[in-house]
Structure formats: C-alpha cells, structure tokens
Design a protein around this motif. Structure first.
Motif: not given
Length: 169
Positions: A62, A86, A89-90, A92-95, A113
């Motif tokens: 974030t 991690r 991945t974080e 990527n999850e937030q684009k 990913i």
C-alpha cells in the motif's frame, strides 16, 4: 508524483537499475530501494552501488504506486524470499504498476502473477514465462494491464517510456 520501489539484490544489471532510476528521479517521482536487508550496500555486475532503504519484510504494498525489478542476477536471489513475493503480490492485487526487465520477470513468475498475461523477458527465461501461464512476445516492451516487461538493456528506452507514461497519467 508516484512512490516507486525498486527491488534489488547483489549482481543486478547496472544499466537496468541506473537508467530507470535516473529517469524516474528526473521526472520527480519518489524512489525507495528495497532489498533483503535494511541499509545493505548492493553492488551491480559492473560496479554500481545502491543502499537499501528498507528490507522487504518492512515494506507494504500500500506504500507504493509501482515496483520496478531490474534484471541481472538479482531476481534469482529476490524470487526465493517470501517477503519479496508478498510485496509483489500485494502491489499486483491493487492493480498497481509492476515492471521488470531482462531477468526481472523471474520475481513475477514466483509471485504467480503472469497467468493469462502477455510478457517478454531475456530469451533464457522465455520458457519459464510460458510455463507461468503468460503468452511470450519477442518485443522490446510488452504492456499487459498493470505489468510492463522488457527484454534486455537495449530495450531500456522503450521500457522507461512505458513506465513514465503509466506513472505520469
């Protein structure tokens, strides 16, 4: 302006770190260098040196608008670290933007990913890209949603251009 993290370990490809770093800094973006340890001096294949600002274990997805992964030998070291995976991945999850050049996509492979994405890389890991579920494209730079990949140092101008285009929106 964007907060950009560079993921780095020893034996990175110097120009793939130096040139994007300088271009992003000149464009006014804030840069953070993340490695396996905080305050670690990392040395490139040709002698460039950078000091890490944070260990991957301290970094949160974030906190950054983008993650850049230079190639060389560094991605092989980074990809086996759970905290690096991690973090990627974080992000990527937030684009948010993830960009890797040369061997940099190895970290994306380990973070799982690349499935159903288009990507490019150093030719020596193209089969790894395919096995990770990506469609390999032999082009200087490939943009696939939030992921930007490039092949080698000769592709740095196109790689940097796409990163800046995305961050300067």
């Amino acid at each position: 302006m964007a907060d950009v993290a560079f993921l780095l370990a020893d034996q990175f490809e110097d120009s793939e770190m130096d040139n994007p770093y300088k271009a992003l800094e000149e464009a006014g973006h804030t840069i953070t260098i993340i490695g396996l340890e905080n305050g670690e001096a990392l040395i490139g294949k040709h002698g460039s040196t950078y000091i890490t600002d944070f260990a991957a274990s301290e970094a949160k997805g974030t906190s950054f608008d983008a993650v850049i992964i230079p190639g060389g030998g560094a991605p092989e070291t980074l990809r086996v670290n759970d905290d690096v995976i991690r973090l990627v991945t974080e992000v990527n999850e937030q684009k948010k933007l993830i960009a890797g050049i040369c061997h940099g996509p190895q970290v994306m492979i380990s973070a799982d990913i690349l499935k159903d994405r288009n990507a490019t890389c150093f030719v020596g890991i193209r089969d790894d890209i395919k096995l990770a579920g990506a469609t390999y494209q032999d082009q200087e730079v490939v943009v696939s949603e939030n992921i930007i990949t490039a092949r080698t140092p000769k592709d740095e101008p196109a790689f940097i251009k796409e990163i800046l285009k995305r961050l300067n929106k």
